[in-house]
Write a protein that holds these residues in place. Structure first.
Motif, PDB file in Angstrom:
ATOM      1  N   VAL A 425      19.247   3.206   8.129  1.00  0.00           N
ATOM      2  CA  VAL A 425      19.231   4.349   9.038  1.00  0.00           C
ATOM      3  C   VAL A 425      18.410   3.980  10.265  1.00  0.00           C
ATOM      4  N   ASP A 443      27.125   8.565   8.036  1.00  0.00           N
ATOM      5  CA  ASP A 443      25.938   9.115   7.387  1.00  0.00           C
ATOM      6  C   ASP A 443      25.778   8.533   5.992  1.00  0.00           C
ATOM      7  N   ILE A 447      22.881  12.352   5.476  1.00  0.00           N
ATOM      8  CA  ILE A 447      21.810  11.985   6.412  1.00  0.00           C
ATOM      9  C   ILE A 447      22.410  11.060   7.463  1.00  0.00           C
ATOM     10  N   PRO A 448      22.422  11.465   8.731  1.00  0.00           N
ATOM     11  CA  PRO A 448      23.032  10.621   9.769  1.00  0.00           C
ATOM     12  C   PRO A 448      22.374   9.244   9.822  1.00  0.00           C
ATOM     13  N   ARG A 449      23.168   8.230  10.111  1.00  0.00           N
ATOM     14  CA  ARG A 449      22.614   6.880  10.210  1.00  0.00           C
ATOM     15  C   ARG A 449      21.955   6.629  11.563  1.00  0.00           C
TER      16      ARG A 449
END
Length: 619
Positions: A425, A443, A447-449
């Motif tokens: 991330v 993601d 959870i967005p990268r």
């Protein structure tokens, strides 16, 4: 030897030849402007020496002087103000204030020459070209390097301080430190060791200054929220706002209500889209364009007026120069400057009326960007992030914050982001994000990268995120976290961010695309030895270093003290292999290569043993 250069400046990453601009600035400033900027820094340091001495004598200095010092420093950062007349007026104003305060000083003989010098405008050019003004006035290369590192750090701190001041927030201790630090760069009694300590103190106040601005922004506009931002355009005419100043944006949005004019963000103003206070404005459209250096094309196609609130000005083309307005510390000759009145208000009616006569913006792209990952949002996601790390879904965080720029070498950061494994991330802040926030990296478990904490001004959020993860995992220090640092820098706000990270004892930061030209070889070696600072290599080389694709967690260039701190279980292993004095202060500051050489040991054998030990622990 007489200085034959027309100018000398090396405060930004793009400085000519990687050594210094000597004919004209790569940024676009002329030698005449550079000379006046140097003189403004000189007289500001002189003023700071006077205020510091007055406080030693227990005398009061009006807080308006603090604002003047902050404004002067912000005016001289890269790409902020190109207007020589403005700089000259600031010099005159500073000398007037300084002379009034100087009369109150009892021990004038203890002051440096910069504090005692004064003169009319007719003397400015001669003084600016003299031997005691400008970067090269410090003859010793290492002392000069330390002094400039501190000065540029304080300039970056001034930028944060300026924005906090605009929102009514002040920290007197920050102001006093800035002035004391500037005064100490004039003190010939300061040794390299003294200056290194001042570098670290600058980092300490950098954290404090970022915290001040973070509080100012949140108290004024609410906690940033995770927000999808359109990159397309509407059919109304628009005003484009660039730079960093949220207070200017607030006033512009208030004044454009009901006018039929939309407001778009550009560059470092993108994160403003995440603040709740701005979402009530129906004419607050999306983000237009990319990082600052592409503005010559993007401002052309926007068609409407552009407001530059801070630094990041590229000398404008004649085709849109009449549509470029400046305000605050920003300025460019021939462009209309919007001044504030005695109450701090600004009248943007000239932009609004011009916008009504312009065509709507030409669409450059049509997609969505996700912003708003300030520390409060990530604290809310902390449990989810910790679970993802513990489960192995997220193997590593890569801090890729900082600046973007024109150099072709910066393509490295796009390629590096593309090459990252799917279990990593990116944590970012600043305009460096434009190198990878449109790559569609997806993601990990929602959870967005690419986690965008905001402006370079919002780098404090990245610090808070790291501290929260450290607490969640129960680690003793930040270097034990699965976080690595691959930071791009351009100007002086990036310098204060770097010094703040060093103050927090974060090690092995890679800085690029080049190391700062203002670091002498000896000063650079100090940062390399004590903090593991490094430049960048190829994407493949750095991927192996950061991601451990070579299966080696321990490297020969690592500091012994860092290995002991991060991997205490290796202490008895190193001792049994012959490193018997790893507990002493001297050996802890050596690299593993140096320690093995001192003890007559084979480094590669040591690396094989230590890395095998760690792999065994992981199984």
């Amino acid at each position: 030897m007489e200085n034959k250069n027309k100018m000398f400046c090396y405060q930004c990453q793009e400085t000519a030849g990687g050594t210094g601009c000597t004919v004209s600035g790569v940024c676009g400033k002329t030698p005449e402007l550079a000379a006046m900027q140097d003189l403004l820094v000189y007289v500001t340091k002189g003023l700071s020496a006077v205020t510091t001495q007055l406080r030693r004598e227990n005398k009061t200095v009006d807080k308006s002087v603090n604002r003047l010092v902050t404004e002067n420093l912000f005016t001289t950062i890269t790409n902020a103000n190109f207007d020589r007349e403005v700089i000259v007026r600031q010099i005159s104003r500073t000398l007037e204030v300084k002379d009034g305060l100087l009369a109150q000083v009892e021990k004038k003989d203890e002051l440096p020459a910069a504090a005692r010098w004064s003169g009319g405008e007719s003397l400015y050019e001669e003084k600016a070209s003299g031997p005691d003004v400008g970067v090269l006035s410090s003859k010793d290369e290492d002392i000069r390097s330390f002094r400039e590192l501190i000065t540029y750090g304080v300039k970056g701190l001034a930028a944060y301080n300026y924005h906090a001041n605009q929102l009514g927030k002040e920290d007197t201790d920050v102001d006093l430190f800035m002035q004391r630090a500037l005064a100490q760069t004039l003190d010939d009694h300061m040794t390299g060791g003294n200056l290194l300590a001042l570098v670290m103190e600058t980092g300490r106040y950098g954290v404090r200054g970022m915290s001040l601005l973070d509080s100012a922004n949140r108290e004024s506009y609410g906690n940033p929220e995770i927000t999808e931002v359109s990159t397309g355009v509407r059919k109304n005419p628009g005003i484009l706002i660039s730079g960093h100043d949220l207070h200017d944006l607030e006033m512009l949005l208030d004044q454009t209500q009901g006018t039929g004019v939309d407001v778009y963000t550009h560059g470092e103003m993108l994160p403003a889209q995440a603040y709740p206070a701005f979402k009530k404005y129906e004419n607050f459209a999306g983000n237009y364009g990319n990082a600052w250096w592409q503005q010559k094309t993007e401002f052309e196609s926007f068609h409407g007026p552009v407001l530059m609130t801070t630094n990041c000005i590229v000398p404008p083309k004649d085709s849109y120069k009449n549509r470029l307005f400046t305000t605050g510390a920003a300025g460019y000759p021939g462009c209309v400057h919007i001044e504030e009145d005695k109450n701090g208000d600004k009248d943007f009616s000239a932009l609004i009326e011009m916008a009504k006569t312009c065509q709507p913006p030409e669409e450059l792209e049509n997609g969505k960007l996700v912003v708003g990952f300030a520390h409060n949002q990530l604290e809310a996601l902390a449990d989810k992030i910790v679970d993802a790390v513990k489960s192995g879904a997220i193997k590593k965080f890569v801090v890729m914050a900082g600046c973007d720029g024109r150099s072709k070498a910066r393509k490295y950061y796009t390629d590096f982001a593309k090459a990252l494994p799917d279990d990593t991330v990116i944590l970012t802040a600043g305009c460096a994000k434009y190198r990878y926030n449109k790559l569609g990296l997806g993601d990990i478990n929602g959870i967005p990268r690419v986690i965008d904490a905001g402006q370079c001004n919002d780098s404090y959020s990245l610090v808070q995120i790291a501290l929260k993860l450290k607490e969640a995992f129960g680690f003793d220090n930040l270097n034990q976290l699965p976080i690595v640092y691959n930071i791009a820098w351009y100007e002086q706000k990036a310098v204060i961010v770097l010094l703040s990270l060093l103050y927090l004892d974060i090690k092995h930061i890679h800085l690029g695309p080049t190391l700062p030209a203002f670091l002498s070889p000896n000063v650079a070696n100090v940062l390399i030895k004590y903090f593991g600072i490094a430049g960048i290599g190829t994407v493949q080389e750095d991927m192996e270093t950061f991601m451990g694709t070579s299966n080696e967690l321990i490297r020969g260039d690592m500091i012994v003290g860092d290995i002991v701190q991060q991997y205490p279980s290796l202490v008895p292993v190193m001792t049994s292999c012959g490193l018997h004095c790893i507990g002493c202060g001297v050996s802890q500051m050596e690299t593993l290569d140096e320690a093995c050489m001192t003890h007559g040991l084979d480094t590669q054998d040591m690396l094989d043993i230590l890395n095998e030990q760690l792999r065994g622990q992981a199984e």
